[in-house]
Write a protein that holds these residues in place. Sequence first.
Motif, mmCIF file in Angstrom:
data_model
loop_
_atom_site.group_PDB
_atom_site.id
_atom_site.type_symbol
_atom_site.label_atom_id
_atom_site.label_comp_id
_atom_site.label_asym_id
_atom_site.label_seq_id
_atom_site.Cartn_x
_atom_site.Cartn_y
_atom_site.Cartn_z
ATOM 1 N N THR A 83 -19.181 92.957 40.051
ATOM 2 C CA THR A 83 -18.487 91.890 40.078
ATOM 3 C C THR A 83 -18.886 90.499 39.376
ATOM 4 N N HIS A 84 -20.291 90.896 39.297
ATOM 5 C CA HIS A 84 -20.999 89.372 38.880
ATOM 6 C C HIS A 84 -22.535 89.846 38.520
ATOM 7 N N THR A 149 -19.302 80.433 45.069
ATOM 8 C CA THR A 149 -18.878 81.595 45.775
ATOM 9 C C THR A 149 -18.748 82.116 44.131
ATOM 10 N N PRO A 151 -15.962 85.324 44.937
ATOM 11 C CA PRO A 151 -15.036 85.590 44.845
ATOM 12 C C PRO A 151 -14.333 83.911 44.661
ATOM 13 N N GLN A 152 -14.491 83.204 44.581
ATOM 14 C CA GLN A 152 -14.039 81.749 44.408
ATOM 15 C C GLN A 152 -13.967 82.364 42.928
ATOM 16 N N THR A 154 -14.054 84.406 41.222
ATOM 17 C CA THR A 154 -13.807 85.392 40.495
ATOM 18 C C THR A 154 -11.832 84.815 40.370
ATOM 19 N N ALA A 155 -11.617 84.983 42.022
ATOM 20 C CA ALA A 155 -10.333 84.467 41.973
ATOM 21 C C ALA A 155 -10.047 83.388 41.078
#
Length: 184
Positions: A83-84, A149, A151-152, A154-155
């Motif tokens: 993811t990162h 974050t 997830p933020q 990535t979105a």
Amino acid sequence: MKYTEVEQKFRLLSPAAELKARLTALGATPGRPARQVDTYYNAPHRDFLDNEVVSEWLRVRVEDGAASVNFKRFHPIASPVKTHCDEYESAVADAEAVRRLLDSLDFTELTVVDKTREEWHLDGIAVAFDTVAGLGDFVEFEFKGDADTVPQATARLEAFISTLDAALGPRVHLGYPHLTLGLE
């Protein structure tokens, strides 16, 4: 997120000119192509290749007379889909001195990735068009904006990619050193 990298990579199946035209229409700023020669090393105290899923890389990059040293640790560590990554990079004045230093400390060269990169920028996203020797053409989207974050970030990255309305090839979940070493 200063030392965190969030990116997505795809094989380019159609000519890069189509995606570049779309980026131009959106107001992206193009960069000039640059050759990057990345030499990846293995550590003597911890074999990066010892795990089923390789999650760490140490790299020395030479690009147009400049050089840098970089370490990446991809997350989740044991997952084949990352993811990162934690990314620590710094410019160096003398790439050959760094190579000799690593050799003196028993680091071993794993692979060399030789590529031409053209990087475009729009709305906190870097879009890198890469032609990698022996591997072909890719496009990487890296989040460079402000996010609290992963997830933020990535979105926001995925939202940007979806606005391009571009026919991208399959998503690639591995780095170029994985691919050059056949770690697919």
